[in-house]
Design an enzyme around this catalytic site. Structure first.
Site, PDB file in Angstrom:
ATOM      1  N   ASP A  66      36.665  51.042  -3.376  1.00 46.51           N
ATOM      2  CA  ASP A  66      35.968  52.123  -2.646  1.00 46.51           C
ATOM      3  C   ASP A  66      34.499  51.868  -2.322  1.00 46.51           C
ATOM      4  O   ASP A  66      33.694  52.807  -2.320  1.00 46.51           O
ATOM      5  CB  ASP A  66      36.101  53.448  -3.414  1.00 46.51           C
ATOM      6  CG  ASP A  66      37.464  54.101  -3.184  1.00 46.51           C
ATOM      7  OD1 ASP A  66      38.153  53.711  -2.230  1.00 46.51           O
ATOM      8  OD2 ASP A  66      37.835  54.992  -3.963  1.00 46.51           O
ATOM      9  N   LYS A 114      44.645  53.266   0.104  1.00 41.18           N
ATOM     10  CA  LYS A 114      45.229  54.254  -0.817  1.00 41.18           C
ATOM     11  C   LYS A 114      44.848  55.654  -0.368  1.00 41.18           C
ATOM     12  O   LYS A 114      43.849  55.832   0.335  1.00 41.18           O
ATOM     13  CB  LYS A 114      44.720  54.012  -2.238  1.00 41.18           C
ATOM     14  CG  LYS A 114      43.207  54.259  -2.413  1.00 41.18           C
ATOM     15  CD  LYS A 114      42.784  54.003  -3.838  1.00 41.18           C
ATOM     16  CE  LYS A 114      41.282  54.130  -4.024  1.00 41.18           C
ATOM     17  NZ  LYS A 114      40.749  55.465  -3.862  1.00 41.18           N
ATOM     18  N   CYS A 117      38.214  56.729  -9.326  1.00 41.33           N
ATOM     19  CA  CYS A 117      39.157  55.737  -8.799  1.00 41.33           C
ATOM     20  C   CYS A 117      39.234  54.465  -9.646  1.00 41.33           C
ATOM     21  O   CYS A 117      40.308  53.878  -9.786  1.00 41.33           O
ATOM     22  CB  CYS A 117      38.814  55.417  -7.346  1.00 41.33           C
ATOM     23  SG  CYS A 117      39.046  56.872  -6.305  1.00 41.33           S
TER      24      CYS A 117
END
Ligand code: ZN
Length: 205
Positions: free
Chosen positions: A26, A108, A141
């Protein structure tokens, strides 16, 4: 550690030479400088960049794990508001860490890089058994990806100076300790990451 019930399988692993992959989680425009900016995210870019170079030079996989949401569809957005919307600048990896030709990118729609993605298949095909985790957020995450990795039997290493959190330095540290205690994760500085076997070693053990 007791004696292995399956010593032949252990030998097989030694011969086939399972390896480490670098996961960059991310590091997207929305989270580094955009609408959901994490203050400490920009600070870890140099550490992650250095690691991507080490792994690429060793012929080991660099895998980007990227939030990519569908507006008006993803239930996660009800909780956080729109972010990392598919096809937008916010969902792209920051320029400083742009994926290179031989890197992989896994999209994702939830916190974990494993949930409803092909990450597990990719790791098995790459003969990876250990993941070096970098990126954000340590408590969201990164943590959920570490959990799934642990559940699936991968070894997890968290790179302490290459993860960051919206919860600041203290929250970051708490998150790292949690992964260490609950998932048995190694915790290392970027300089200490031993990427494991080189591709040549794997092909010619
Ligand atoms: Zn998200």
């Amino acid at each position: 550690m007791g004696e292995s019930l399956y010593p032949n399988l252990e030998n097989l692993n030694q011969v086939s030479g399972l390896a480490t992959a670098l996961l960059v989680i991310d590091m997207l425009n929305d989270f580094v400088s955009g609408r959901m900016k994490c203050g400490d995210a920009a600070k870890i870019i140099p550490k992650i960049k250095a690691l991507t170079e080490v792994f690429r030079n060793k012929g080991l996989p660099v895998i980007y794990i990227c939030d990519t949401h569908y507006p008006g569809v993803d239930r996660e957005l009800e909780l956080w508001g729109d972010h990392a919307i598919a096809g937008t600048w916010g969902a792209e990896v920051v320029d400083e860490l742009k994926p290179q030709e031989r890197d992989f990118l896994v999209r994702k729609r939830r916190y974990s890089g494993f949930f409803q993605t092909d990450l597990d298949l990719l790791l098995r095909e790459l003969k990876v058994d250990r993941l070096a985790l970098t990126g954000i957020d340590t408590n969201i995450c990164v943590r959920h990806t570490a959990a799934d990795a642990f559940f699936k039997g991968y070894r997890v290493a968290v790179v302490k100076d290459a993860v960051a959190s919206w919860d600041g330095v203290e929250g970051n540290e708490k998150g790292i300790n949690y992964m260490s205690e609950i998932y048995g994760a190694e915790t290392l500085e970027a300089e200490e990451v031993e990427p494991g076997l080189e591709k040549g070693d794997r092909a010619n053990p």
